[in-house]
Scaffold this motif. Structure first.
Motif, PDB file in Angstrom:
ATOM      1  N   SER A  36     -68.779  52.635 -98.213  1.00  0.00           N
ATOM      2  CA  SER A  36     -68.774  51.822 -96.994  1.00  0.00           C
ATOM      3  C   SER A  36     -69.703  52.430 -95.956  1.00  0.00           C
ATOM      4  O   SER A  36     -69.790  53.661 -95.819  1.00  0.00           O
ATOM      5  N   PHE A  37     -70.367  51.537 -95.225  1.00  0.00           N
ATOM      6  CA  PHE A  37     -71.268  51.939 -94.149  1.00  0.00           C
ATOM      7  C   PHE A  37     -70.992  51.078 -92.940  1.00  0.00           C
ATOM      8  O   PHE A  37     -70.623  49.890 -93.069  1.00  0.00           O
ATOM      9  N   GLU A  38     -71.168  51.623 -91.774  1.00  0.00           N
ATOM     10  CA  GLU A  38     -71.023  50.839 -90.545  1.00  0.00           C
ATOM     11  C   GLU A  38     -72.404  50.442 -90.070  1.00  0.00           C
ATOM     12  O   GLU A  38     -73.252  51.277 -89.789  1.00  0.00           O
ATOM     13  N   ARG A  39     -72.588  49.119 -90.001  1.00  0.00           N
ATOM     14  CA  ARG A  39     -73.860  48.580 -89.571  1.00  0.00           C
ATOM     15  C   ARG A  39     -73.627  47.543 -88.484  1.00  0.00           C
ATOM     16  O   ARG A  39     -72.911  46.557 -88.702  1.00  0.00           O
ATOM     17  N   HIS A  40     -74.213  47.818 -87.328  1.00  0.00           N
ATOM     18  CA  HIS A  40     -74.135  46.870 -86.209  1.00  0.00           C
ATOM     19  C   HIS A  40     -72.684  46.539 -85.855  1.00  0.00           C
ATOM     20  O   HIS A  40     -72.333  45.376 -85.602  1.00  0.00           O
TER      21      HIS A  40
END
Length: 452
Positions: free
Chosen positions: A138-142
């Protein structure tokens, strides 16, 4: 041409480099084996790295998240280059799919869309290499959480090798290269620092005055091993000084002891009215002359550096010309003294007189009757002895054991004395001779002040 000996810094540096490279190779081999045989750790690293690379294509368009892979990503993940397969799915935490290149395969290998996106997950599809694994990160984008999932079957694009090489480079090659450079730099710096006293000892050895029997090399602030070497050299210098002093005493003593019986023998021979007695007298005169030269040579070698005094070369030259004139005239030659002016220089006057006397005597003995000898002083700190005789036809050659030896086999002690006295005064001696055209020997005392 003799090759130069390798420097200590070069020897140590080459060995440090060789052993450092060997250590690097062994360490790289150990780390490579550690990663290669740990499939679980290597597969996790592969999935983390590849999903992170895929996450770089996540962007926004009109406020909505999108997945737009560039050409490089499409070639790397979406196009197959082998018998295996690569499946990619990118979705939000709520289950909205941004991108996928699979249908039934996604349901088979990836988490259900209803499952909340975990930070990281991994599942083994088939054991062994090439890897067949699936996983996601998982990645946090915007401001939103995006789950990037990747399934690799038989690793057709060689992701495992790429990760392995990157890990080796990041974990081993870069830090060990830095350490290697630091070790080499520290080694060279340490050796240079340790050898500074040795360089000082070399300069001191070059500056040693051969006339000073007490000269020694400095040993302070030296490493223990070098200090022992310098101490051994100093002991050698002491023994050599004792030997030279003994030779000087021997030469001077034997010349003095023989002079008296030779004088008595000449006195007895003078009472004998026989041509053979006259021949013996001439031989004794030659012997006496050799003894006088040996004494002069011993005296030159035993000079005290404090004996140098300021003196006028013109005055010395005039005195020598006057005292040698009877000897020159008795042998059918003539002598002329020319004075063009000389400055005071620091010399040992008796030795300069001896030098000029030897040159004049050589000019008398080795030239035919009616030869004209000219002793010239100046201009400047120059003295020359010139004749119009036959030139030097029996030039002496240097022999390591006997010193100067003439081609006729006789010892060239006169010229030896001249050169030795010149060395003591750091004077330059030039010989100009032409067969049948005479000889001129010039002595330049320009460095005489530095000699004292």
């Amino acid at each position: 041409m003799k090759s130069r000996n390798p420097s200590l810094i070069g020897i140590v540096a080459r060995r440090v480099i060789a052993f450092s490279l060997l250590a690097m190779i062994l360490q790289i081999g150990v780390v490579f084996a550690d990663y290669w045989f740990d499939d679980d750790e290597l597969s996790v690293l592969m999935l983390q790295e590849e999903t992170e690379t895929l996450s770089t294509a996540i962007a926004t368009q009109d406020g909505d998240l999108t997945f737009k892979p560039n050409h490089e990503l499409k070639e790397r993940y979406l196009e197959r280059h082998g018998p295996g397969a690569i499946y990619v799915r990118v979705r939000t935490a709520s289950g909205s799919v941004l991108f996928t290149n699979c249908s039934a395969e996604c349901s088979q290998h990836f988490l259900p869309l209803a499952v909340s996106a975990p930070t990281f997950w991994k599942r083994l599809i088939a054991p062994g290499k090439p890897f067949s694994v699936a996983g996601g990160q998982s990645f946090e984008r915007h401001g939103e959480v995006v789950l990037v999932e990747l399934a690799v079957l038989k690793d057709p694009n060689g992701f495992m090798y790429s990760v392995l090489l990157r890990e080796m480079f990041d974990s081993m090659i870069v830090p060990m290269t830095l350490m290697f450079c630091l070790v080499i730099g520290a080694t060279i710096w340490s050796i240079r620092s340790a050898l500074k006293p040795v360089a000082a000892a070399v300069r001191a050895a070059d500056a040693i005055d051969p006339r000073d029997g007490n000269a020694r090399l400095p040993s302070s602030h030296m490493p223990e091993e070098i200090e022992r070497l310098v101490a051994a050299v100093n002991r050698l210098l002491a023994r050599v000084a004792d030997l030279i002093q003994a030779q000087k005493v021997f030469s001077s003593s034997i010349a003095h002891e023989i002079r008296t019986p030779v004088s008595i023998a000449k006195m007895e021979l003078s009472r004998i009215d026989d041509p053979r007695a006259r021949n013996a007298e001439r031989d004794l005169d030659a012997l006496t002359h050799i003894l006088e030269q040996l004494t002069s040579l011993a005296r030159a070698d035993a000079v005290d550096p404090t004996a140098f005094q300021r003196a006028d070369l013109s005055a010395i030259g005039a005195e020598v010309a006057q005292t040698t004139a009877p000897f020159v005239f008795d042998n059918g030659k003539s002598i002329e003294f020319l004075d063009h002016g000389t400055p005071p220089v620091s010399v040992i006057a008796p030795l300069i007189e001896n030098m000029l006397r030897n040159l004049i005597e050589n000019a008398v003995k080795h030239n035919p009757p009616n030869t004209c000898i000219v002793l010239t002083c100046g201009p400047g700190p120059l003295v020359s002895v010139e004749d119009d005789g036959r030139g030097l036809v029996d030039l002496p050659e240097h022999n390591d054991d006997l010193g100067y030896v003439k081609r006729s086999g006789q010892l060239g002690l006169g010229l030896k004395i001249v050169h030795r006295i010149g060395e003591l005064h750091k004077a330059r001696i030039a010989v100009d001779t032409v067969p049948g055209g005479g000889t001129k020997i010039t002595i330049d005392f320009a460095s005489a002040d530095r000699a004292g």
